[in-house]
Enzyme design. Structure first.
Site, PDB file in Angstrom:
ATOM      1  N   ASP A 177       0.740  -1.264  -0.331  1.00 36.78           N
ATOM      2  CA  ASP A 177      -0.014   0.002   0.007  1.00 36.78           C
ATOM      3  C   ASP A 177       0.617   1.307   0.373  1.00 36.78           C
ATOM      4  O   ASP A 177       2.263   0.877  -0.034  1.00 36.78           O
ATOM      5  CB  ASP A 177      -0.851   0.168   0.770  1.00 36.78           C
ATOM      6  CG  ASP A 177      -2.360   0.848   1.090  1.00 36.78           C
ATOM      7  OD1 ASP A 177      -2.115   1.854   0.152  1.00 36.78           O
ATOM      8  OD2 ASP A 177      -3.365  -0.399   0.790  1.00 36.78           O
ATOM      9  N   HIS A 188      -2.620   2.750  -4.649  1.00 33.07           N
ATOM     10  CA  HIS A 188      -2.048   2.430  -2.922  1.00 33.07           C
ATOM     11  C   HIS A 188      -0.450   2.376  -4.006  1.00 33.07           C
ATOM     12  O   HIS A 188      -0.390   1.033  -3.420  1.00 33.07           O
ATOM     13  CB  HIS A 188      -2.954   1.730  -2.701  1.00 33.07           C
ATOM     14  CG  HIS A 188      -4.231   1.823  -2.334  1.00 33.07           C
ATOM     15  ND1 HIS A 188      -4.824   2.595  -1.360  1.00 33.07           N
ATOM     16  CD2 HIS A 188      -5.209   2.183  -1.747  1.00 33.07           C
ATOM     17  CE1 HIS A 188      -5.703   3.183  -0.692  1.00 33.07           C
ATOM     18  NE2 HIS A 188      -6.288   2.809  -1.397  1.00 33.07           N
ATOM     19  N   ASP A 237      -8.721  -0.363  -6.368  1.00 36.78           N
ATOM     20  CA  ASP A 237      -9.634  -0.106  -5.557  1.00 36.78           C
ATOM     21  C   ASP A 237      -8.969   1.557  -5.542  1.00 36.78           C
ATOM     22  O   ASP A 237      -7.859   1.569  -6.007  1.00 36.78           O
ATOM     23  CB  ASP A 237     -10.163  -0.094  -3.817  1.00 36.78           C
ATOM     24  CG  ASP A 237      -9.191  -0.577  -3.400  1.00 36.78           C
ATOM     25  OD1 ASP A 237      -7.532  -1.105  -4.032  1.00 36.78           O
ATOM     26  OD2 ASP A 237      -8.860   0.231  -1.867  1.00 36.78           O
ATOM     27  N   GLU A 238      -9.611   2.422  -5.555  1.00 36.25           N
ATOM     28  CA  GLU A 238      -9.277   4.182  -5.182  1.00 36.25           C
ATOM     29  C   GLU A 238      -7.838   4.160  -5.898  1.00 36.25           C
ATOM     30  O   GLU A 238      -7.375   4.905  -5.146  1.00 36.25           O
ATOM     31  CB  GLU A 238      -8.922   3.755  -3.368  1.00 36.25           C
ATOM     32  CG  GLU A 238     -10.294   3.328  -2.597  1.00 36.25           C
ATOM     33  CD  GLU A 238     -10.254   3.682  -1.411  1.00 36.25           C
ATOM     34  OE1 GLU A 238     -11.252   4.613  -0.588  1.00 36.25           O
ATOM     35  OE2 GLU A 238      -8.686   3.316  -0.241  1.00 36.25           O
ATOM     36  N   TRP A 242     -16.953  -3.409  -0.996  1.00 38.34           N
ATOM     37  CA  TRP A 242     -16.472  -3.151  -0.194  1.00 38.34           C
ATOM     38  C   TRP A 242     -17.305  -2.061   0.103  1.00 38.34           C
ATOM     39  O   TRP A 242     -17.531  -1.627   0.865  1.00 38.34           O
ATOM     40  CB  TRP A 242     -15.357  -3.123  -0.644  1.00 38.34           C
ATOM     41  CG  TRP A 242     -14.932  -2.291  -0.792  1.00 38.34           C
ATOM     42  CD1 TRP A 242     -15.088  -2.129  -2.533  1.00 38.34           C
ATOM     43  CD2 TRP A 242     -14.523  -0.537  -0.591  1.00 38.34           C
ATOM     44  NE1 TRP A 242     -13.554  -0.993  -3.155  1.00 38.34           N
ATOM     45  CE2 TRP A 242     -13.829  -0.039  -1.892  1.00 38.34           C
ATOM     46  CE3 TRP A 242     -14.416   0.328   0.616  1.00 38.34           C
ATOM     47  CZ2 TRP A 242     -13.359   1.584  -1.560  1.00 38.34           C
ATOM     48  CZ3 TRP A 242     -14.239   1.672   0.390  1.00 38.34           C
ATOM     49  CH2 TRP A 242     -13.321   1.823  -0.660  1.00 38.34           C
ATOM     50  N   ASP A 263     -12.921  -2.202  11.567  1.00 44.52           N
ATOM     51  CA  ASP A 263     -11.967  -1.183  11.664  1.00 44.52           C
ATOM     52  C   ASP A 263     -13.008   0.143  12.358  1.00 44.52           C
ATOM     53  O   ASP A 263     -13.025   1.532  13.470  1.00 44.52           O
ATOM     54  CB  ASP A 263     -10.480  -0.131  10.766  1.00 44.52           C
ATOM     55  CG  ASP A 263     -11.865  -0.223   9.557  1.00 44.52           C
ATOM     56  OD1 ASP A 263     -12.742  -0.679   9.678  1.00 44.52           O
ATOM     57  OD2 ASP A 263     -11.261   0.715   9.182  1.00 44.52           O
ATOM     58  N   THR A 289      -5.713  -0.900   9.402  1.00 44.88           N
ATOM     59  CA  THR A 289      -4.951  -1.025  10.659  1.00 44.88           C
ATOM     60  C   THR A 289      -4.373   0.816  10.675  1.00 44.88           C
ATOM     61  O   THR A 289      -2.903   0.411  11.242  1.00 44.88           O
ATOM     62  CB  THR A 289      -3.535  -1.790  10.409  1.00 44.88           C
ATOM     63  OG1 THR A 289      -2.718  -1.881   9.554  1.00 44.88           O
ATOM     64  CG2 THR A 289      -4.496  -3.495  10.729  1.00 44.88           C
TER      65      THR A 289
HETATM   66  C1  ACM Z   1     -11.092  -0.638   0.450  1.00 43.25           C
HETATM   67  O1  ACM Z   1     -11.441  -0.315   1.901  1.00 43.25           O
HETATM   68  N1  ACM Z   1     -10.327   0.722   0.091  1.00 43.25           N
HETATM   69  C2  ACM Z   1     -11.433  -1.462  -0.069  1.00 43.25           C
END
Ligand code: ACM
Length: 551
Positions: free
Chosen positions: A192, A263, A341-342, A408, A435, A483
């Protein structure tokens, strides 16, 4: 005389309440019939490991030692007093098992060793949650008969080791928590923006440079400062092999995640040519404090989503294929998670080579380019006999043909994928992002949100909007653990327990056996089990549950 009678009656009542100790098995089995009488497990009890169950017998002893402090002698065959492990020939559900406790014997029978292992996990919960003192002991357990199998075939837990790093010892402990609650998959989020955590021999800078950051923001984003502490760590390939074996011994598949195209800051810090703009400084998140050098490409020190993503060049694809070759050599899992993602498209919009690629391939836009990226990686992994999983953004611009979608951002992505006849793993944030805060009175820093125990417990992985004929595409669900605000194992444990136990019933226990009131009443016993595991946990779930119920 009356007094003596009273004492005798009291002693009898105490003994019988002891014998009738409530049986608490979590996740609740499909069928359980309690019988009269008990079985006495003692230091003289043998494990009778019939052919093919030797490994499970060894695992039983490992758990007995770890949890209760004793082991039992193992013999290969024979009748009589003991714990019999036996493989059945008759075809049955692959993870099912039969557990029978009679006066003289405990028998755990299944078609697969995985079924035997699941049965062992149930058996371990029949032993009262107390360490055994001394070498001579008798433990009484009720006679009963259990037939059990899971509701879903994918039962996952995730751990992000990038925002904070967790050593091998804790990862193994986490795998045991997973195994003891009958999950079967560990999703290991290894790369990440804030750290690259897996040694790749061909690209040593990924961990030499990408495995470390010069500081971390303090407190909740954007934070009140930066601790300026050089922070990081990574797993060597030898350590990865050790963890993969540890998990396999417990019938847990590890799915590694190598994030792309977003990421990617840590990889880009190590190899700037992976960026669309190798000479541009890393963007620092607005309002956050930075520690140390801020020029060139840097590993991120704050949380969030960053614009510097992998450039879709031949060099990047060669890099990723080489990385994935080493990943596949370490992880036997059929699935490789490739993130997806993102991934903001700002840099791709400005990057000349990206625009050429869009034109040349007749793509609509940058979302089309992301789809091209994922398709290309999927093709490579498929050619090696593996399948991809991606977060639900991989739907944008068109799904790769064999991709499994991890939904998600709610359940919509999963529904859309199932409607396209793609397999789905449900991880919707509002139900299984562990989380999120679990209490309105949280006094430690969390990412926010509110996902109390009851919300997790009542989650149903098959969305009601989905046509019943398509329910088969929902493989199961997973609890995710990002985390950012968990720097230590004890915080991870606090966030996952007991919500992970609630999720174990979502995934294992059939709908008609799930019962929030029963589960809630079992919490004190569950807490004792966590203590036996040496785990930290959220101790106020009952109060939180009471507050919920009163609404
Ligand atoms: C994510 O929570 N960005 C998969």
């Amino acid at each position: 005389m009356r007094k003596i009678c009273f004492i005798i009656i009291m002693a009898f009542m105490m003994q019988s309440t002891q014998a009738q100790r409530k049986v608490v098995i979590i996740p609740e089995p499909v069928q359980m019939n309690l019988k009269n009488g008990s079985f006495s497990l003692s230091n003289a009890t043998h494990i009778i490991a019939s052919k093919g169950t030797e490994h499970e017998a060894a695992m039983l002893n490992i758990y007995l030692k770890e949890l209760y402090g004793f082991t039992l002698p193992v013999k290969k065959a024979g009748k009589g007093h003991g714990i019999l492990l036996a493989l059945l020939k008759k075809s049955d559900k692959p993870e099912s098992y039969h557990l029978d406790v009679t006066k003289n014997q405990v028998s755990i029978k299944a078609v697969t060793t995985q079924g035997i292992f699941e049965g062992i996990q149930t058996f371990l919960q029949l032993i009262p949650p107390k360490k055994i003192e001394g070498t001579t002991f008798h433990i009484s357990m009720p006679q009963l008969s259990i037939y059990d199998y899971p509701a879903f075939k994918y039962r996952g837990m995730h751990l992000d080791v990038c925002r904070h790093f967790f050593d091998v010892a804790f990862v193994k402990k986490y795998i045991d928590y997973i195994a003891m609650q009958k999950f079967n998959t560990f999703h290991w989020h290894l790369t990440d923006d804030q750290g690259w955590r897996i040694e790749i021999k061909k690209y040593p800078k990924l961990t030499e440079v990408g495995g470390w950051r010069n500081g971390t923001i303090i407190g909740h984003y954007p934070g009140t400062g930066n601790d300026g502490i050089h922070y990081g760590g990574f797993y060597t390939q030898e350590q990865i092999k050790e963890v993969v074996k540890y998990a396999a011994d417990r019938h847990i598949t590890i799915i590694p995640e190598i994030e792309m195209p977003g990421h990617a800051s840590a990889a880009i810090a190590a190899y700037p040519e992976l960026s669309s703009f190798p000479n541009m400084n890393t963007q620092i998140a607005k309002g956050t404090k930075w520690a140390g050098d801020s020029t060139g490409k840097q590993v991120q020190q704050a949380w969030g989503v960053f614009p510097d993503i992998f450039v879709p060049s031949d060099n990047t694809f060669t890099f990723l294929e080489n990385v994935l070759d080493e990943v596949m050599a370490l992880f036997p899992s059929k699935f490789i998670h490739i993130g997806g993602d993102e991934a903001p498209k700002d840099y791709w919009k400005k990057c000349a080579s990206c625009q050429v690629l869009i034109k040349e391939n007749g793509l609509k836009n940058e979302e089309g380019l992301q789809s091209y990226f994922i398709h290309r990686i999927e093709k490579y992994l498929n050619s090696k006999g593996r399948n991809i999983i991606g977060w639900d953004e991989i739907l944008e611009g068109g799904l790769a043909p064999n991709a499994t979608v991890m939904s998600w951002r709610g359940e919509e992505g999963g529904i859309a994928a199932a409607n396209q006849h793609h397999n789905v793993i449900m991880t919707p944030g509002q139900y299984v992002y562990l989380d999120h805060s679990q209490t309105k009175h949280e006094d430690s820093v969390t990412i926010g949100g509110y996902t109390p125990l009851i919300t997790v417990y009542n989650y149903k992985p098959v969305p009601k909007e989905l046509d019943t004929a398509l329910a088969k595409y929902i493989l199961g669900a997973q609890g995710n653990l990002w985390t950012e605000y968990m720097a230590y194992p004890s915080k991870v444990e606090y966030m996952v327990l007991p919500r992970m136990s609630a999720l174990s019933e979502v995934l294992w226990t059939p709908e008609n056996k799930k019962n929030w009131n029963r589960f809630k009443e079992e919490l004190p016993e569950l807490y004792e089990r966590y203590q036996l595991w040496g785990a930290n946990y959220f101790k106020n779930s009952l109060n939180e549950a009471a507050n919920q119920a009163s609404k």
